[in-house]
Design an enzyme around this catalytic site. Sequence first.
Site, PDB file in Angstrom:
ATOM      1  CG  ASP A 124      42.947  45.465  41.186  1.00 17.91           C
ATOM      2  OD1 ASP A 124      42.688  45.612  39.980  1.00 17.91           O
ATOM      3  OD2 ASP A 124      43.941  44.854  41.601  1.00 17.91           O
ATOM      4  CG  ASP A 142      42.377  42.602  36.464  1.00 20.04           C
ATOM      5  OD1 ASP A 142      43.369  42.876  35.759  1.00 20.04           O
ATOM      6  OD2 ASP A 142      42.265  42.972  37.652  1.00 20.04           O
TER       7      ASP A 142
END
Length: 167
Positions: A124, A142
């Site tokens: 991330d 995402d």
Amino acid sequence: MNMTHHKSGLRWLWLAVLAFVLDQASKLAVVKLLPFGYPGVEITPFFNLVHVYNKGAAFSFLADQGGWQRWFFAVLAFAICGLLIHWLRKQSVAQRWSGIAYSLIIGGALGNVFDRLVLGHVVDFLDFYWQRAHWPAFNLADSFIFIGAAMIVLDGFRSEKKKDVTP
């Protein structure tokens, strides 16, 4: 409804491939350019680029569960992708909105499942915040999943509105 592949919604899978490639390229750039755990590169007063790992799902859900969740989320992602591909195959290529939505979800899901299976975690790097309150870091996969899911929800509202207007 039996359609050939060139007339079915499977033609939208190019978008899933593009989403997957963009996700993996962005994660590779982050891994190469930002040291893991580095405090971040401030882009704006509310956005940083960071390099963090997530062993769980959204918001690090189940991240501290010892490793079984890696396989659970991989199986879940493959099952959802299989279902969405099945739906794409049954619909017409002209059903653009759902074709785009399903393909974004497929590309995002496969981007994160690739990380889980190859790295053991998801990379991330997008960090939005206000003052000291940070939203959990996330990645392009995402974002693609969120956009695709939002499109499906909006399509549901549009369909309901059409039903209400129809006499």
